[in-house]
Design an enzyme around this catalytic site. Structure first.
Site, PDB file in Angstrom:
ATOM      1  N   THR A   1       9.183  -5.368  -3.023  1.00 31.66           N
ATOM      2  CA  THR A   1       8.911  -5.045  -3.282  1.00 31.66           C
ATOM      3  C   THR A   1       7.305  -5.339  -4.459  1.00 31.66           C
ATOM      4  O   THR A   1       7.220  -6.347  -3.548  1.00 31.66           O
ATOM      5  CB  THR A   1       8.932  -5.102  -5.037  1.00 31.66           C
ATOM      6  OG1 THR A   1       9.394  -6.703  -5.542  1.00 31.66           O
ATOM      7  CG2 THR A   1      10.804  -5.343  -5.043  1.00 31.66           C
ATOM      8  N   ASP A   2       6.689  -3.833  -4.547  1.00 29.78           N
ATOM      9  CA  ASP A   2       5.214  -4.844  -5.548  1.00 29.78           C
ATOM     10  C   ASP A   2       5.453  -6.215  -6.168  1.00 29.78           C
ATOM     11  O   ASP A   2       6.336  -6.489  -6.878  1.00 29.78           O
ATOM     12  CB  ASP A   2       4.155  -4.018  -6.530  1.00 29.78           C
ATOM     13  CG  ASP A   2       3.248  -3.818  -5.943  1.00 29.78           C
ATOM     14  OD1 ASP A   2       2.982  -4.900  -5.516  1.00 29.78           O
ATOM     15  OD2 ASP A   2       2.091  -3.214  -6.768  1.00 29.78           O
ATOM     16  N   TRP A   3       4.502  -7.020  -6.517  1.00 31.48           N
ATOM     17  CA  TRP A   3       4.139  -8.176  -7.007  1.00 31.48           C
ATOM     18  C   TRP A   3       5.112  -8.153  -8.806  1.00 31.48           C
ATOM     19  O   TRP A   3       4.254  -7.713  -9.328  1.00 31.48           O
ATOM     20  CB  TRP A   3       2.956  -9.141  -6.704  1.00 31.48           C
ATOM     21  CG  TRP A   3       2.828  -9.856  -5.963  1.00 31.48           C
ATOM     22  CD1 TRP A   3       2.642 -11.649  -6.218  1.00 31.48           C
ATOM     23  CD2 TRP A   3       3.506  -9.858  -4.239  1.00 31.48           C
ATOM     24  NE1 TRP A   3       3.285 -11.766  -4.413  1.00 31.48           N
ATOM     25  CE2 TRP A   3       3.320 -11.284  -3.859  1.00 31.48           C
ATOM     26  CE3 TRP A   3       3.953  -8.450  -3.614  1.00 31.48           C
ATOM     27  CZ2 TRP A   3       4.037 -10.966  -1.932  1.00 31.48           C
ATOM     28  CZ3 TRP A   3       4.294  -8.664  -2.300  1.00 31.48           C
ATOM     29  CH2 TRP A   3       3.982  -9.922  -1.549  1.00 31.48           C
ATOM     30  N   GLY A   4       5.949  -8.144  -8.603  1.00 28.90           N
ATOM     31  CA  GLY A   4       7.317  -8.151  -9.639  1.00 28.90           C
ATOM     32  C   GLY A   4       7.046  -7.045 -10.631  1.00 28.90           C
ATOM     33  O   GLY A   4       7.897  -6.305 -11.393  1.00 28.90           O
ATOM     34  N   GLY A   5       7.630  -5.968  -9.092  1.00 30.20           N
ATOM     35  CA  GLY A   5       7.608  -4.855  -8.908  1.00 30.20           C
ATOM     36  C   GLY A   5       9.933  -4.418  -9.518  1.00 30.20           C
ATOM     37  O   GLY A   5       9.669  -3.478  -9.100  1.00 30.20           O
TER      38      GLY A   5
END
Length: 808
Positions: free
Chosen positions: A219-223
């Protein structure tokens, strides 16, 4: 492996590290940002690049590198990036980025290659091969349809399947099949109603099943929105750490029968295979103690070479360039002293050194009359600066004017509000012309800008964002040590109102509607006959080239290029294909291949551009696959999308599929009048009703709503908090120094509170906060307190399970 151990491997240990299981020899691996340089952080980690990483070479951004159209160069830069990453103990480099440049106003366009998927995919594949030649993983991103920064974590990209496949996924397809990346990063946004990190159609149907991808999805960071749904769809690793909240969620989902354990086993098997590919299984994975094989000057030289090959000569009236030895020059412009060489945000690199033009002038044969900044970088007028610049220009033969966009115009998390450079720079240019008309504009920007001032310059050189060695690279072009050979990887429209997506970008609330469909960039301008300032694929040289003797057969095209000038130089020949009498709506022509050739004066060379399985295909939404339409295709070979030198034809029998469209339902698509597309036409294109595009203010706020929507909260305290945050954000923007982390928080969905607080809040606690925000204060507070203790108990039980297994 216990259930808890398997679940633990699907999320991070902290901000940049994965989890490990010592008893099984499963090591932790490290991630670092890296599209144009390694951003490896140890202390004071942050997401958006406000805190510096370890010193690393800052290479030209993707927006610059794509102007080289040079896959060998891209692979060499990727190899250098990989070497530096490996020396710093990095296992996964987060890049390259290859989202399409749908709109010139996307604040992150500098991180992306092109408006064309063929060019983007070929460059990304080459970067990937270079990076991974060092035994580490590239992580191509952001998958997929991530083309705006506003509300990027909650916005829904609404588009038809054909546009998705042909325009927004083809670059990723090429990068996956030809570059073979070991990892892919999913994007923040939704795609047709489903978060990218839990989108089964993207991650399983297309990425794994159709393209044969065998790596991991991060995932993208926090995604990560719904971790269990993401696991089922194909997401292997959630980053960064959310404590053990997601691990517990997965364990509970398996034990309750919500998902079979075999789904978790599949994701863990894929992850373990990934570790094996990296060669770290059973190791301590301590490569970070190794010293770099080569010194900083070596990597700086690669960055300079990359910048030189990426510079585009846009104008050169009366062959003003290159400047002869001893030419007396006035150096004017703030960017000459403090160069603009990279974008802002998570890709921001802490460079090992930075060239600036004022100092580098001493290494040239030019006679420098002096330097004046000429304008204030923040856009404010300064009459004294203007006066000093005019006086200096009057003492020189030629003015080198360094202009462009400032740092806050191109930054992750923010869109540009217009396509102009600041008015004080244009005013300076016009005033200088009255004193000394021999003006060479040196342009620094990572995305297209309007150039109504182009006629006020004798020459224009575009360096894009050229990395730490860009200043010397530009001077090598100015003095003729290097012959410019770059060409534009995106169209430069005369005005923003000419852009096909301008009515639909950005999606301001719930959705972004891609109503323009496939008509993006040159595909739109060429089909509609809209004149551009500089077309896609355009670039001048200090020499000239002749194209001749085109041959077309089933395998591709061959032709001859001759250097008809007096200097050695590179030519980038481009192959475009069109089908005039088509049963489906199409662009007039589309890029299908390119070749870069280096020739000495008078030299001729026979070159080839092969056809491949993408040359004639289109995606048929009725058959659900790519098809080929029967017909006689135009074969166009040229120096840009608008400078076609050779033409031919070839017939193709096609695959016999029926047209997927009823022409009467899509009238404005068949005429490319995308600004006139009706709701009914867009829904006919989608094949379904379009979702509501605005926030429904009558409903309670949910996990997927953003903190910016606290404006609509029923709680007075929540609305007061919104006013405070918004006030701080706007004050910082007025000063041209926005707090990027504050911007990130302001546009973050509430679920991000559980994903970006290192386990301080569980998703259960976020739901309790939403109760308070939605006006149920006492119920929410009670649940929040209860949720805290439930989280503590769950974490204690999870930790004890791992202790029993011997993991910790």
């Amino acid at each position: 492996m216990t259930l808890e151990e398997k679940a633990s491997l699907t999320s991070g240990e902290n901000f940049w590290m994965s989890k490990k299981i010592d008893r099984l020899g499963i090591p932790a691996i490290s991630f670092a940002d890296g599209p144009n340089g390694v951003r490896s952080q140890t202390d004071q980690v942050d997401h958006l690049g406000l805190n510096p990483g370890k010193p690393s070479t800052c290479y030209p951004t993707a927006s610059a590198m794509a102007n080289s159209w040079d896959t060998d160069l891209a692979e060499a830069v990727g190899q250098a990036l990989g070497e530096e990453a490996s020396a710093q103990g990095i296992n996964v480099l987060l890049g390259p980025g290859l989202n399409m440049k749908r709109s010139p106003l996307c604040g992150r366009n500098f991180e992306y290659f092109s408006e064309d998927p063929i060019l983007s995919g070929k460059m990304a594949a080459a970067f990937t091969r270079g990076i991974q030649s060092n035994g580490i993983s590239a992580c191509i991103k952001h998958f997929a349809v991530n083309n705006q920064e506003l509300h990027r974590m909650s916005n829904d990209s609404v588009l038809d399947e054909r546009t998705l496949r042909e325009l927004y996924l083809t670059g990723f397809e090429i990068a996956v099949k030809e570059g073979k990346p070991l990892s892919v990063m999913s994007s923040y946004n939704k795609v047709n109603g489903s978060h990218a990190s839990e989108n089964n159609h993207l991650l399983s149907d297309i990425l794994r099943d159709e393209w044969g991808f065998e790596g991991i999805v991060v995932t993208d960071w926090g995604g990560s929105h719904d971790r269990v749904a993401g696991l089922t769809a194909g997401t292997n690793v959630e980053m960064p750490s959310s404590g053990t909240d997601s691990d517990i969620e997965i364990v509970n989902a398996v034990r309750s029968g919500l998902i079979p354990e075999s789904v978790l086993d599949m994701r863990v098997d894929e992850y373990l295979s990934f570790l094996s590919s990296l060669g770290v299984m059973g190791s301590e994975n301590d490569r970070g103690t190794a010293a770099a094989v080569k010194d900083t000057e070596y990597f700086h030289g690669i960055a300079r070479k990359a910048a030189e090959e990426s510079i585009v000569l846009l104008k050169n009236d009366e062959s003003l360039l290159p400047l002869a030895e001893g030419t007396k020059v006035a150096v004017i412009g703030d960017f000459a002293k403090v160069p603009r060489y990279q974008g802002g945000g998570s890709s921001n690199v802490n460079p090992t050194m930075v060239d600036n033009s004022v100092d580098c002038m001493k290494l040239t044969s030019l006679d420098v009359a002096g330097y004046e900044p000429g304008f204030r970088r923040n856009g404010t007028e300064d009459s004294e600066m203007l006066k000093a610049a005019l006086e200096l220009a009057g003492k020189a033969q030629v003015t080198l004017l360094y202009i462009g966009l400032d740092e806050m115009s191109e930054v992750e998390g923010l869109e540009r509000s217009h396509m102009r450079i600041s008015e004080n720079q244009i005013s300076l240019l016009k005033a200088l012309k009255e004193v000394n008309p021999n003006i060479i504009a040196v342009l620094s920007c990572g995305s297209a800008v309007e150039m109504p001032w182009a006629d006020d310059c004798r020459a224009i050189l575009h360096g894009s964002l050229s990395g730490q060695a860009g200043a010397m690279a530009m001077l090598n072009v100015i003095t003729g040590k290097v012959c410019p050979g770059g060409k534009l990887s995106e169209s430069y429209p005369i005005k923003y109102e000419d852009v096909s997506s301008q009515l639909y970008f950005p999606g301001a609330e719930s959705t972004t509607e891609y109503r323009e469909s496939i008509f993006v960039g040159y595909r739109y301008f060429g089909t509609k006959g809209i004149k551009t300032r500089f077309p896609f694929g355009f670039g001048l040289s200090y020499t000239s080239f002749r194209y001749s003797d085109l041959m077309v057969d089933s395998g591709g095209v061959t032709f001859t290029i001759t250097n008809t000038g007096n200097a050695a130089g590179d030519e980038i020949a481009q192959l475009y294909v069109g089908l005039e009498k088509s049963m489906i709506f199409r662009p007039k022509s589309e890029l299908k291949g390119f070749v870069k050739v280096k020739l000495q004066p008078g030299e001729s060379r026979r070159v080839a551009i092969p056809f491949d399985d993408r040359t004639f295909r289109y995606y048929n939404v009725r058959t659900g696959r790519f098809e080929v339409e029967a017909g006689s295709y135009s074969i166009l070979v040229g120096a840009s999308s608008e400078d076609i030198r050779l033409t031919g034809e070839i017939s193709n029998a096609g695959t016999g599929a029926e047209s997927p469209y009823e022409m009467a339902e899509l009238e404005h698509y068949y005429t490319a009048d995308v600004e006139s597309v009706t709701d009914e036409e867009f829904e006919a294109l989608l094949g379904r009703k379009a979702p509501r595009s605005d926030w429904d203010k009558s409903l309670p706020l949910t996990r997927n709503d953003t903190i910016s929507q606290l404006y609509y909260a029923k709680s007075g305290m929540a609305r007061l908090l919104h006013r405070m945050i918004r006030h701080m954000k706007l004050k910082a923007e007025e000063k041209r120094s926005p707090d990027l982390n504050l911007q990130y928080i302001y546009n973050m969905p509430f679920y991000g509170l559980a994903k970006m607080t290192k386990g301080m809040l569980s998703m259960d606690m976020v739901d309790s906060l939403l109760m308070i925000i939605n006006g149920r204060f006492f119920k929410g507070l009670s649940n929040l307190i209860g949720g805290y203790f439930r989280m503590r108990r769950a974490k204690k039980d999870f930790r004890e399970s791992l202790l029993k297994a011997g993991k910790i």
